[in-house]
Write a protein that holds these residues in place. Structure first.
Motif, mmCIF file in Angstrom:
data_model
loop_
_atom_site.group_PDB
_atom_site.id
_atom_site.type_symbol
_atom_site.label_atom_id
_atom_site.label_comp_id
_atom_site.label_asym_id
_atom_site.label_seq_id
_atom_site.Cartn_x
_atom_site.Cartn_y
_atom_site.Cartn_z
ATOM 1 N N ARG A 256 0.821 -1.216 0.000
ATOM 2 C CA ARG A 256 0.000 0.000 0.000
ATOM 3 C C ARG A 256 0.855 1.266 0.000
ATOM 4 N NH1 ARG A 256 -3.562 0.187 -1.837
ATOM 5 N NH2 ARG A 256 -5.061 1.287 -0.523
ATOM 6 N N LEU A 257 2.157 1.092 0.260
ATOM 7 C CA LEU A 257 3.072 2.236 0.241
ATOM 8 C C LEU A 257 4.362 1.816 -0.456
ATOM 9 C CD1 LEU A 257 4.302 5.011 1.202
ATOM 10 C CD2 LEU A 257 4.917 3.840 3.330
ATOM 11 N N VAL A 258 4.792 2.639 -1.416
ATOM 12 C CA VAL A 258 6.075 2.418 -2.087
ATOM 13 C C VAL A 258 6.984 3.595 -1.747
ATOM 14 C CG1 VAL A 258 7.231 2.389 -4.333
ATOM 15 C CG2 VAL A 258 5.163 1.029 -3.993
ATOM 16 N N ILE A 259 8.214 3.274 -1.321
ATOM 17 C CA ILE A 259 9.177 4.318 -0.971
ATOM 18 C C ILE A 259 10.378 4.196 -1.910
ATOM 19 C CG2 ILE A 259 10.840 5.030 0.804
ATOM 20 C CD1 ILE A 259 8.788 3.977 2.910
ATOM 21 N N VAL A 260 10.817 5.309 -2.486
ATOM 22 C CA VAL A 260 12.074 5.311 -3.251
ATOM 23 C C VAL A 260 13.011 6.316 -2.578
ATOM 24 C CG1 VAL A 260 13.182 5.531 -5.504
ATOM 25 C CG2 VAL A 260 10.772 4.856 -5.382
ATOM 26 N N ASP A 261 14.058 5.796 -1.931
ATOM 27 C CA ASP A 261 14.999 6.631 -1.158
ATOM 28 C C ASP A 261 16.422 6.301 -1.607
ATOM 29 O OD1 ASP A 261 16.151 8.232 0.762
ATOM 30 O OD2 ASP A 261 15.898 6.798 2.401
ATOM 31 N N SER A 262 17.084 7.069 -2.456
ATOM 32 C CA SER A 262 16.608 8.328 -2.996
ATOM 33 C C SER A 262 16.233 8.208 -4.464
ATOM 34 C CB SER A 262 17.746 9.342 -2.813
ATOM 35 O OG SER A 262 18.296 9.806 -3.996
ATOM 36 N N MET A 263 15.333 9.073 -4.900
ATOM 37 C CA MET A 263 14.891 9.048 -6.300
ATOM 38 C C MET A 263 15.999 9.566 -7.216
ATOM 39 S SD MET A 263 12.110 8.275 -7.928
ATOM 40 C CE MET A 263 12.360 8.020 -9.676
ATOM 41 N N ILE A 264 16.787 10.477 -6.721
ATOM 42 C CA ILE A 264 17.678 11.225 -7.606
ATOM 43 C C ILE A 264 19.143 10.760 -7.555
ATOM 44 C CG2 ILE A 264 18.274 13.051 -5.955
ATOM 45 C CD1 ILE A 264 17.213 13.821 -9.500
ATOM 46 N N GLY A 265 19.537 10.109 -6.438
ATOM 47 C CA GLY A 265 20.951 9.802 -6.187
ATOM 48 C C GLY A 265 21.697 9.221 -7.381
ATOM 49 N N HIS A 266 21.220 8.104 -7.920
ATOM 50 C CA HIS A 266 21.932 7.455 -9.024
ATOM 51 C C HIS A 266 21.937 8.314 -10.287
ATOM 52 C CE1 HIS A 266 22.849 3.907 -6.890
ATOM 53 N NE2 HIS A 266 21.620 3.416 -6.833
ATOM 54 N N PHE A 267 20.856 9.068 -10.502
ATOM 55 C CA PHE A 267 20.810 9.924 -11.701
ATOM 56 C C PHE A 267 21.924 10.966 -11.634
ATOM 57 C CE2 PHE A 267 16.533 8.201 -11.792
ATOM 58 C CZ PHE A 267 16.384 7.923 -13.138
ATOM 59 N N ARG A 268 22.109 11.544 -10.451
ATOM 60 C CA ARG A 268 23.153 12.563 -10.302
ATOM 61 C C ARG A 268 24.535 11.948 -10.477
ATOM 62 N NH1 ARG A 268 22.382 16.377 -5.224
ATOM 63 N NH2 ARG A 268 23.452 17.930 -6.485
ATOM 64 N N GLY A 269 24.693 10.711 -10.008
ATOM 65 C CA GLY A 269 25.988 10.057 -10.100
ATOM 66 C C GLY A 269 26.320 9.586 -11.505
ATOM 67 N N GLU A 270 25.308 9.143 -12.256
ATOM 68 C CA GLU A 270 25.566 8.541 -13.565
ATOM 69 C C GLU A 270 25.566 9.537 -14.717
ATOM 70 O OE1 GLU A 270 22.991 5.157 -14.486
ATOM 71 O OE2 GLU A 270 23.073 4.644 -12.359
ATOM 72 N N TYR A 271 24.754 10.551 -14.615
ATOM 73 C CA TYR A 271 24.624 11.501 -15.735
ATOM 74 C C TYR A 271 25.300 12.812 -15.341
ATOM 75 C CZ TYR A 271 21.141 8.299 -17.645
ATOM 76 O OH TYR A 271 20.495 7.191 -18.149
ATOM 77 N N ILE A 272 26.564 12.906 -15.678
ATOM 78 C CA ILE A 272 27.324 14.089 -15.258
ATOM 79 C C ILE A 272 27.531 15.018 -16.451
ATOM 80 C CG2 ILE A 272 29.539 14.852 -14.285
ATOM 81 C CD1 ILE A 272 29.562 11.996 -12.909
ATOM 82 N N GLY A 273 27.420 16.290 -16.202
ATOM 83 C CA GLY A 273 27.669 17.271 -17.273
ATOM 84 C C GLY A 273 26.402 17.677 -17.994
ATOM 85 N N ARG A 274 26.439 18.900 -18.543
ATOM 86 C CA ARG A 274 25.264 19.469 -19.214
ATOM 87 C C ARG A 274 24.765 18.609 -20.364
ATOM 88 N NH1 ARG A 274 22.415 23.399 -18.727
ATOM 89 N NH2 ARG A 274 22.797 24.905 -17.084
ATOM 90 N N GLU A 275 25.745 18.018 -21.098
ATOM 91 C CA GLU A 275 25.370 17.262 -22.300
ATOM 92 C C GLU A 275 24.529 16.032 -21.957
ATOM 93 O OE1 GLU A 275 28.286 17.723 -21.046
ATOM 94 O OE2 GLU A 275 29.589 15.961 -21.150
ATOM 95 N N ASN A 276 24.580 15.588 -20.698
ATOM 96 C CA ASN A 276 23.804 14.407 -20.309
ATOM 97 C C ASN A 276 22.505 14.739 -19.592
ATOM 98 O OD1 ASN A 276 25.516 12.329 -21.283
ATOM 99 N ND2 ASN A 276 26.962 12.835 -19.653
#
Ligand code: GTP
Ligand code: MG
Length: 329
Positions: A209-229
């Protein structure tokens, strides 16, 4: 089929996608959909055709047909607002453990929506999530959602020992809480996509009944670095969030995600931090809660950008109970 929608424990029951449910659709097609994580008619009806093609490998004409049939069966189209109001009564709220924090959320974390917890390190995001993982499993009359909790943990900070402490200090059976708590450690954004895909089945089969994503952004910030990404990053983040929102809406469950802050240069007064994830995050999340550290074990919470909730600031505390009201000053 709409008549099949019944009410059980105050919630709408989704229609399972099984062979024969969609007239004229082959068993193999149904199997493909189910393998891709679409196990209810609602989830098929709410998914764009392009995404059905991409995720199941079926041809576009089949996907168009499946999508059309599913929509015909579950989507009532335009309905009187009275019915919308009636449907909103299915909405449930889960206590965070702090009545003041619940108060600024309109009574607790809402089902059918994404609630975003934003804040710097140590601001209490994970502590709120862990408290919710206990409270959500309690029956509705005790402020819970009466079901299981699924956690996608990207930072390895969701500690069962702490969950046990929170449950026990609230007089709740910790063993039961641990049994009803499903935790997946998530290693990267591709893994996150896979885990989000598997949620639909989990929700229906395990009464989550509850889904938690902790953290939603962490991996995105780590994997996609730089403006072009930035563009591909935002596209993938948006797709994950829209799938979570669809799940929240079609299964009437609560979704809580955490987000970090980033410092904005050239801010001379006020708080220089702003939420990461840009407009994609801001638009997808229904309620945004901004957290800041206060004195000692207290934290300050404020709802930002809400269409319906006032921007009031409240103080709560992090204690052995997880999250609770701070003592009056
Ligand atoms: P990041 O994930 O690093 O961005 O931070 P966060 O916002 O998730 O912070 P979190 O919720 O982990 O809060 C950490 C704070 O909670 C610590 O600074 C402690 O003050 C407090 N805390 C953590 N564990 C306990 C505990 O077992 N008991 C008490 N009383 N406080 C705790
Ligand atoms: Mg954390």
């Amino acid at each position: 089929m709409r008549g099949q929608r019944s009410r059980a424990r105050g919630r709408r029951v989704a229609v399972l996608l099984e062979p024969g449910v969609l007239e004229g659709v082959a068993r193999t097609t149904i199997a493909k959909l189910r393998r891709a994580g679409y196990i209810t008619l609602e989830s098929v009806a709410a998914t764009p055709v392009r995404e059905l093609v991409e995720r199941t490998g079926m041809g576009e004409p089949t996907a168009v047909k499946v999508s059309h049939l599913a929509r015909m069966m579950v989507d009532p189209g335009f309905v009187p607002a009275r019915e919308v109001l009636e449907r909103r009564k299915d909405m449930m709220r889960c206590t965070t453990g702090s009545s003041r924090l619940d108060g600024i959320l309109g009574g607790g974390v809402e089902t059918g929506a994404i609630t975003e917890l934003i804040g710097e390190f140590g601001s209490g995001k994970t502590q709120i999530c862990m408290t919710l993982s206990v409270t959500a499993q309690q029956p509705p009359e005790e402020g819970g959602l009466g079901g299981r909790v699924a956690v996608i943990d990207t930072e390895n900070t969701f500690l069962p020992e702490r969950v046990v402490q929170i449950a026990e200090s609230r007089g709740i059976d910790a063993e039961k809480v641990l049994n009803g708590l499903l935790v997946a450690r998530c290693y990267n954004t591709d893994h996150l996509v896979i885990l989000i895909d598997s949620l639909s089945r989990l929700v229906e089969e395990q009464r989550v009944r509850l889904v938690i994503v902790d953290s939603m952004i962490g991996h995105f910030r780590g994997e996609y670095i730089g403006r072009e990404n930035l563009a591909p990053r935002q596209q993938k983040l948006g797709s994950c969030l829209s799938r979570l929102l669809r799940l929240a809406e079609t299964s009437n469950i609560a979704v809580v995600v955490t987000n970090q802050v980033q410092a904005t240069p050239n801010v001379n007064y006020g708080d220089p931090n702003k939420p990461t994830g840009g407009h994609v995050m801001g638009h997808a999340c229904t309620h945004r809660v901004y957290l800041r550290k206060g004195k000692a074990n207290t934290r300050l919470a404020r709802v930002i950008d809400s269409p319906s909730l006032p921007e009031v600031r409240v103080r709560f505390a992090i204690t052995e109970k997880g999250v609770e009201d701070a003592e009056e000053e």
